[in-house]
Write an enzyme that holds these catalytic residues in place. Sequence first.
Site, short mmCIF file in Angstrom:
data_model
loop_
_atom_site.label_atom_id
_atom_site.label_comp_id
_atom_site.label_asym_id
_atom_site.label_seq_id
_atom_site.Cartn_x
_atom_site.Cartn_y
_atom_site.Cartn_z
N THR A 184 41.03 37.44 34.96
CA THR A 184 41.09 37.28 36.42
C THR A 184 41.08 38.66 37.06
O THR A 184 41.64 39.62 36.50
CB THR A 184 42.36 36.52 36.87
OG1 THR A 184 42.54 36.71 38.29
CG2 THR A 184 43.63 37.02 36.20
N ARG A 218 44.64 36.81 45.75
CA ARG A 218 45.44 35.60 45.98
C ARG A 218 46.83 36.00 46.44
O ARG A 218 46.96 36.60 47.50
CB ARG A 218 45.48 34.74 44.71
CG ARG A 218 45.75 33.26 45.02
CD ARG A 218 45.77 32.46 43.76
NE ARG A 218 44.46 32.30 43.18
CZ ARG A 218 43.59 31.33 43.52
NH1 ARG A 218 43.93 30.46 44.43
NH2 ARG A 218 42.43 31.25 42.94
N ASP A 258 42.66 39.36 39.62
CA ASP A 258 43.88 39.53 40.44
C ASP A 258 44.97 40.40 39.81
O ASP A 258 45.86 40.88 40.50
CB ASP A 258 44.48 38.15 40.77
CG ASP A 258 43.54 37.30 41.60
OD1 ASP A 258 42.64 37.86 42.24
OD2 ASP A 258 43.71 36.05 41.59
O1 F6P Z 1 41.73 34.33 41.40
C1 F6P Z 1 40.57 35.03 41.71
C2 F6P Z 1 40.21 34.86 43.16
O2 F6P Z 1 39.04 35.62 43.40
C3 F6P Z 1 41.30 35.26 44.16
O3 F6P Z 1 41.42 36.64 44.33
C4 F6P Z 1 40.86 34.52 45.39
O4 F6P Z 1 41.95 34.24 46.23
C5 F6P Z 1 40.28 33.25 44.83
O5 F6P Z 1 39.95 33.52 43.47
C6 F6P Z 1 39.06 32.75 45.54
O6 F6P Z 1 38.73 31.54 44.98
P1 F6P Z 1 37.34 30.80 45.18
O7 F6P Z 1 36.32 31.53 44.35
O8 F6P Z 1 37.60 29.43 44.71
O9 F6P Z 1 37.01 30.92 46.63
#
Ligand code: F6P
Length: 320
Positions: A125, A171, A127
């Site tokens: 990830t 996130r 994050d």
């Molecule tokens: O967990 C990785 C992430 O990119 C976060 O930083 C972000 O909040 C989320 O996923 C975005 O999710 P999606 O791709 O479902 O919009």
Amino acid sequence: MKKIAVLTSGGDSPGMNAAIRAVTKKSMYHGIEVYGVYRGYEGLMDGDIKKLELKDVGSIIHRGGTFLRSARSEKFKTEEGQAQAIENMTKHGIDRLVVIGGDGSYRGAQALHKKGIKTIGISGTIDNDINGTDYTLGFSTAMNTVMEAVDRIRDTATSHERTFIIEVMGRHAGDIAAWSGLATGAESIFIPEKTIPKSEMMYRLKTGFERGKTHSIIIVAEGVGSAEEFATYIKENSDYDPRVTVLGHIQRGGRPVAFDRILGSRLGGKAVDLLMDEVSGMALGLEKNEISVHDFDYVFQKKKADELEEISVLSSELSI
Ligand code: F6P
């Protein structure tokens, strides 16, 4: 014969391909059959499972994203979904699985482990929000992407003597904001782990401009709020006319930097070692440059924020 499956789940991250490649090649080196599960747990439930050959993982180490594709699955959280997945694995004679993903993906991996599937997790990830690892797979590349973007924004901010608010992903975690803020010399950084009042940002902006600063970069982690909110606050409390940039999914893509390719390769290789030794229910990461192996309950604990606090304090000391 032992058979290992590998899947990527949740938000993709640069370096996932390197990890899949390592799982595949290392398994094949040891005479183990490897299966790729497409679209994460969704594919595991749908039976979207294919035997991987060496050629499938050729020329992928340098590519961002995940060639196995990824998904977030609500259905897999149910008993029914998990039973369906296990049935599909059993059909293929697979009883070992490598899950590359973040916190939510690990919860699915733990559920399978408890139901008798030998499971190892790799923290993939951007994050960097997983306990038990200094760096998650993809975080370094994301940080570099943010750094490059902010450098470009600083060029135009300087030319026009402007203030920019840049919203970054993460996130609920502030790692991307804090680390990239330090790397780009941001004037203010807002992270959920160490909140500072918006008035402090105004004070820094004003004193900075009084001292002759012609522009300012403010980085906001999405977990704190939106860049638009910050821009509105600045407009309401000053004569400045700030600009907003939301970096968004650009942070998830792109060629992985060397660190993530190496991390993905090391963790992928280690996952196969552990599965060959019948180990299960463990998540892999990197601590003090050594591969860390922790059970899922440990990695679900909240990560300590000491490092982020230190970076945050240093950044503000350096932003005078
Ligand atoms: O967990 C990785 C992430 O990119 C976060 O930083 C972000 O909040 C989320 O996923 C975005 O999710 P999606 O791709 O479902 O919009």
